[in-house]
Design an enzyme around this catalytic site. Structure first.
Site, PDB file in Angstrom:
ATOM      1  N   ASP A  11       0.855  -1.071   0.086  1.00  0.00           N
ATOM      2  CA  ASP A  11       0.237   0.093   0.018  1.00  0.00           C
ATOM      3  C   ASP A  11       1.072   1.333  -0.211  1.00  0.00           C
ATOM      4  OD1 ASP A  11      -2.280   1.788   0.171  1.00  0.00           O
ATOM      5  OD2 ASP A  11      -2.138   1.563   2.316  1.00  0.00           O
ATOM      6  N   GLU A  71      -1.598  -1.344  -4.896  1.00  0.00           N
ATOM      7  CA  GLU A  71      -2.793  -0.606  -5.025  1.00  0.00           C
ATOM      8  C   GLU A  71      -2.464   0.612  -6.007  1.00  0.00           C
ATOM      9  OE1 GLU A  71      -5.979   0.817  -1.851  1.00  0.00           O
ATOM     10  OE2 GLU A  71      -4.209   2.101  -1.694  1.00  0.00           O
ATOM     11  N   ASP A 143      -2.006   1.200   7.185  1.00  0.00           N
ATOM     12  CA  ASP A 143      -1.464   0.777   5.991  1.00  0.00           C
ATOM     13  C   ASP A 143      -0.840  -0.682   5.718  1.00  0.00           C
ATOM     14  OD1 ASP A 143      -1.343   3.620   5.041  1.00  0.00           O
ATOM     15  OD2 ASP A 143      -0.075   3.907   6.747  1.00  0.00           O
TER      16      ASP A 143
END
Length: 171
Positions: A11, A71, A143
């Site tokens: 992420d 992502e 995260d």
């Protein structure tokens, strides 16, 4: 016995980049590790990107994933913030690629739909489902939890990706 595939979810973020590693053997999922790479907000952009690169490189070297899930960047109203996030995302794509690890990208809504069943949901719902799917999971930040969700999302979609790849190779 099924082959074990190690997946790292990443992420990306300029301040905090979350990472999560899982093992997939057949239909069995196992938590391996998760954490956060931080960059020093007092440093210039280039130094911060180097810090993220160094931290992620250490993680990839330590856990040696077979596949990576990163992502997609969302575009927000602040163009400068979006650009900086894109630069951190480039590091997240680069590090596994340098280790010859195939990288797959997922939109936030696809991750949410895969993990919690709907494309829009609160972070708390995602974290709860990560704990349900990976009961031994421990994460030090939102995260890192999001990175585990990315790895889970990829574990759910990789068979379809593999079938699609094999079909293209047969042509």
């Amino acid at each position: 016995m099924a082959e074990t595939i190690r997946i790292i979810g990443i992420d990306p973020g300029l301040r905090y980049t979350g990472w999560g590693v899982i093992d997939l053997a057949g239909n069995r999922l196992q938590f391996v590790a998760a954490g956060t790479v931080s960059s020093d907000v007092q440093c210039d952009l280039a130094s911060r990107l180097c810090q993220i690169h160094k931290g992620l490189s250490e993680v990839v070297h330590q856990f040696m994933p077979h596949e990576a899930a990163v992502e997609h960047v969302f575009v927000n109203k602040d163009a400068t913030a979006t650009l900086k996030l894109g630069q951190a995302r480039a590091i997240a794509l680069l590090v596994p690629a340098q280790a010859n690890c195939p990288v797959f990208e997922y939109a936030p809504n696809k991750v949410k739909k895969s993990v919690i069943g709907v494309g829009h949901g609160a972070k708390e719902q995602i974290h709860m489902m990560v704990k349900v799917l990976l009961p031994r999971a421990e994460f030090d930040s939102n995260d890192a939890a999001d990175a585990l969700a990315l790895a889970l999302c990829h574990s759910m979609h990789r068979k379809r990706i593999d079938q699609s790849y094999q079909a293209r190779m047969a042509i």
